[in-house]
Design a protein around this motif. Sequence first.
Motif, PDB file in Angstrom:
ATOM      1  N   UNK A   1     -40.030  41.422 -20.815  1.00 53.23           N
ATOM      2  CA  UNK A   1     -39.459  40.809 -22.015  1.00 53.23           C
ATOM      3  C   UNK A   1     -40.234  39.542 -22.342  1.00 53.23           C
ATOM      4  N   UNK A   2     -40.595  38.846 -21.294  1.00 60.25           N
ATOM      5  CA  UNK A   2     -41.331  37.594 -21.475  1.00 60.25           C
ATOM      6  C   UNK A   2     -42.026  37.261 -20.172  1.00 60.25           C
ATOM      7  N   UNK A   3     -43.257  36.788 -20.252  1.00 55.95           N
ATOM      8  CA  UNK A   3     -43.957  36.393 -19.050  1.00 55.95           C
ATOM      9  C   UNK A   3     -45.247  37.178 -18.855  1.00 55.95           C
ATOM     10  N   UNK A   4     -45.762  37.108 -17.645  1.00 55.71           N
ATOM     11  CA  UNK A   4     -47.005  37.811 -17.329  1.00 55.71           C
ATOM     12  C   UNK A   4     -46.912  38.393 -15.924  1.00 55.71           C
ATOM     13  N   UNK A   5     -47.167  39.691 -15.816  1.00 52.00           N
ATOM     14  CA  UNK A   5     -47.168  40.350 -14.503  1.00 52.00           C
ATOM     15  C   UNK A   5     -48.545  40.938 -14.231  1.00 52.00           C
ATOM     16  N   UNK A   6     -48.779  41.310 -12.987  1.00 53.28           N
ATOM     17  CA  UNK A   6     -50.008  42.031 -12.672  1.00 53.28           C
ATOM     18  C   UNK A   6     -49.734  43.109 -11.644  1.00 53.28           C
ATOM     19  N   UNK A   7     -50.542  44.148 -11.696  1.00 49.51           N
ATOM     20  CA  UNK A   7     -50.555  45.145 -10.635  1.00 49.51           C
ATOM     21  C   UNK A   7     -51.653  44.749  -9.689  1.00 49.51           C
ATOM     22  N   UNK A   8     -51.459  44.937  -8.432  1.00 48.13           N
ATOM     23  CA  UNK A   8     -52.518  44.606  -7.486  1.00 48.13           C
ATOM     24  C   UNK A   8     -52.347  45.382  -6.200  1.00 48.13           C
ATOM     25  N   UNK A   9     -53.394  45.360  -5.421  1.00 48.79           N
ATOM     26  CA  UNK A   9     -53.348  45.965  -4.106  1.00 48.79           C
ATOM     27  C   UNK A   9     -54.042  45.009  -3.155  1.00 48.79           C
ATOM     28  N   UNK A  10     -53.500  44.841  -1.977  1.00 46.92           N
ATOM     29  CA  UNK A  10     -54.122  43.982  -0.983  1.00 46.92           C
ATOM     30  C   UNK A  10     -55.054  44.825  -0.129  1.00 46.92           C
ATOM     31  N   UNK A  11     -56.301  44.418  -0.044  1.00 46.34           N
ATOM     32  CA  UNK A  11     -57.273  45.181   0.728  1.00 46.34           C
ATOM     33  C   UNK A  11     -57.221  44.752   2.183  1.00 46.34           C
ATOM     34  N   UNK A  12     -57.800  45.561   3.011  1.00 43.58           N
ATOM     35  CA  UNK A  12     -57.721  45.318   4.454  1.00 43.58           C
ATOM     36  C   UNK A  12     -58.222  43.932   4.874  1.00 43.58           C
ATOM     37  N   UNK A  13     -59.265  43.463   4.206  1.00 41.82           N
ATOM     38  CA  UNK A  13     -59.838  42.184   4.634  1.00 41.82           C
ATOM     39  C   UNK A  13     -59.052  40.988   4.090  1.00 41.82           C
ATOM     40  N   UNK A  14     -57.882  41.264   3.523  1.00 41.18           N
ATOM     41  CA  UNK A  14     -57.101  40.160   2.986  1.00 41.18           C
ATOM     42  C   UNK A  14     -57.430  39.885   1.535  1.00 41.18           C
ATOM     43  N   UNK A  15     -58.530  40.450   1.062  1.00 43.78           N
ATOM     44  CA  UNK A  15     -58.855  40.304  -0.352  1.00 43.78           C
ATOM     45  C   UNK A  15     -57.826  41.061  -1.170  1.00 43.78           C
ATOM     46  N   UNK A  16     -57.842  40.830  -2.463  1.00 43.19           N
ATOM     47  CA  UNK A  16     -56.863  41.524  -3.298  1.00 43.19           C
ATOM     48  C   UNK A  16     -57.514  41.930  -4.595  1.00 43.19           C
ATOM     49  N   UNK A  17     -57.168  43.101  -5.065  1.00 46.22           N
ATOM     50  CA  UNK A  17     -57.699  43.580  -6.335  1.00 46.22           C
ATOM     51  C   UNK A  17     -56.571  43.648  -7.344  1.00 46.22           C
ATOM     52  N   UNK A  18     -56.764  42.988  -8.472  1.00 51.92           N
ATOM     53  CA  UNK A  18     -55.800  43.081  -9.567  1.00 51.92           C
ATOM     54  C   UNK A  18     -56.272  44.170 -10.508  1.00 51.92           C
ATOM     55  N   UNK A  19     -55.370  45.087 -10.877  1.00 53.72           N
ATOM     56  CA  UNK A  19     -55.731  46.254 -11.688  1.00 53.72           C
ATOM     57  C   UNK A  19     -55.428  46.058 -13.164  1.00 53.72           C
ATOM     58  N   UNK A  20     -54.448  45.242 -13.450  1.00 54.31           N
ATOM     59  CA  UNK A  20     -54.054  45.089 -14.849  1.00 54.31           C
ATOM     60  C   UNK A  20     -53.099  43.911 -14.983  1.00 54.31           C
ATOM     61  N   UNK A  21     -53.081  43.384 -16.183  1.00 51.81           N
ATOM     62  CA  UNK A  21     -52.090  42.362 -16.514  1.00 51.81           C
ATOM     63  C   UNK A  21     -51.084  42.984 -17.471  1.00 51.81           C
ATOM     64  N   UNK A  22     -49.855  42.531 -17.416  1.00 50.56           N
ATOM     65  CA  UNK A  22     -48.828  43.113 -18.269  1.00 50.56           C
ATOM     66  C   UNK A  22     -48.061  42.050 -19.028  1.00 50.56           C
ATOM     67  N   UNK A  23     -48.006  42.268 -20.320  1.00 51.81           N
ATOM     68  CA  UNK A  23     -47.384  41.294 -21.214  1.00 51.81           C
ATOM     69  C   UNK A  23     -46.124  41.886 -21.837  1.00 51.81           C
ATOM     70  N   UNK A  24     -45.478  41.106 -22.630  1.00 54.55           N
ATOM     71  CA  UNK A  24     -44.265  41.515 -23.355  1.00 54.55           C
ATOM     72  C   UNK A  24     -44.377  42.934 -23.920  1.00 54.55           C
ATOM     73  N   UNK A  25     -43.394  43.758 -23.605  1.00 58.48           N
ATOM     74  CA  UNK A  25     -43.355  45.119 -24.121  1.00 58.48           C
ATOM     75  C   UNK A  25     -43.920  46.135 -23.147  1.00 58.48           C
TER      76      UNK A  25
END
Lengths: 269, 269
Positions: B69-93
């Motif tokens: 409804x409001x704000x900003x989200x992201x999809x992500x996965x944590x990789x084995x080495x502690x790094x993280x990959x963000x796949x997408x950002x998600x906005x209103x709607x």
Amino acid sequence: MRFRLHDHERSMPLSHASNPLIAKLQRFVSLSRAEKDAIVALPFILKQVGDNQDIVRERDKPSQCAIVVQGLLCRYKTLNEGARQIFSFHIRGDMPDLDGLHLEIMDHSIAAMEASTLAFVPHESLTAMVENYPRIGVALWRESVADGAIYREWMVNVAGREAYQRTAHLICEMYVRLRGMSLAPNGCFHFPVTQEELGDAVGLSAVHVNRTLQQLRREGLISWKNRSVTILDWDRLQKAAGFDPVYLHRLEPEVDAAMAMPQSLGQAF
Amino acid sequence: MRFRLHDHERSMPLSHASNPLIAKLQRFVSLSRAEKDAIVALPFILKQVGDNQDIVRERDKPSQCAIVVQGLLCRYKTLNEGARQIFSFHIRGDMPDLDGLHLEIMDHSIAAMEASTLAFVPHESLTAMVENYPRIGVALWRESVADGAIYREWMVNVAGREAYQRTAHLICEMYVRLRGMSLAPNGCFHFPVTQEELGDAVGLSAVHVNRTLQQLRREGLISWKNRSVTILDWDRLQKAAGFDPVYLHRLEPEVDAAMAMPQSLGQAF
DNA sequence: CGTTAACTTGATAGCATTCAACTAGCGTGG
DNA sequence: CCACGCTAGTTGAATGCTATCAAGTTAACG
């Protein structure tokens, strides 16, 4: 599927069990008799496409979907500098341009990586089927979602892994997917991509792909000759790749293998 | 949407026009009165989530979907080495975990990048709605497909572009998407991600993101301070990024802007 | 047996990472 | 009030992975 005579058509014995689309969808939703009949009743045109031939081109406005009966296709996009990015490989049972059912205009191309056999189904027929049998629509929607999961993993691959793991990871994925269609007996599968094409898929230069493959061979994880790959040490290969098949969203391996149709039947289509 | 009283519940005036999901879906399929009513009738729970809070975690088996409804989200996965990959950002709607409707088990996590407001809808309600109104199902399916197109472009980004273009490209995408929801007036939009997080999205180290942003600023393409980005030269930024918005599969820009609801109405939800 | 595509190998260069140190802003608590 | 700690951002130097360039080999094929 009902037959229609056309230029490249072929006619052969066909049953529910040998329909690759039913085989694929049924792994996740159990289709009723009527639903299977609806799929079998889809009008289609069977075509042979040659190696390296485009099925769909960027900016096309497609009016039909292809189902891979036999062969290997890829989605790709040509970048401005002439480089090319491959987004996915498609094997028997896949619908590489299912997206086209929903997109006004294609944002990528699809090509055959070897001589392949495709069944083309008009969009109207698919739309009508989905309207009459919503559960088939859900099953196809699920395929779109599963494709998305694979894209995400490829993103991890090119962004987060080094050449060695990256290449190993792609091999793991193709092995699991092909095995799911009973196309990888004894850890061995036909994979007709050049090192150049492999590089386009994993984001490496052909030269570096070459060195990486040599390392994988040297370590005894795989063998790769004459367009055919053999998994020599599945456990170590998975570990080297950091491969976790969850993202493929398959059933458990044993179930997977049990439900997949035998290869002989598959060839019959 | 009908209201249900719950822990973090809020009650406020609501109309079809201010429902972010209707606003989004309607850009591509024209919804009938009955279909809009069905969406409005969805039971949901409105929740506030804090900055950096996970909505969904890898390996979860979700039973509801969130609508931003409001704000900003992201999809992500944590990789084995502690790094993280963000796949997408998600906005209103957006429905960041729409996938969960079809997947047994989540292969990635979803987190809020700032304090956000979400509407949670049970899967059963969505499933029932889709059964009764197949065209809504098709519209949602289309969203899944459009997400896939974005993943592909991100793959191009991390695999085929250099740091400078890569970062510029992400900014272009977020600008177009936010503008589509009337959240980027005058080329300026709120984008609360740290350079570290930006790096996780474009596959760069935080250090290199820093240098890259400085270059973008130095060249007068953008300004970025206080979590808010301003496009200073849209034409040159697009060119620098190699940005072609086709992959976002939106309507023509003018139509896009015209159909988007005014920001004031949006805030009313 | 010449031609071509695919594969192989070596040397050099460059983009991005990593390590490390330093600055700025901001809230907390003594 | 200032010290402290913490997060985010900035800057410099060194290392390293991978690309690029260049040349050579092999295999398939007419």
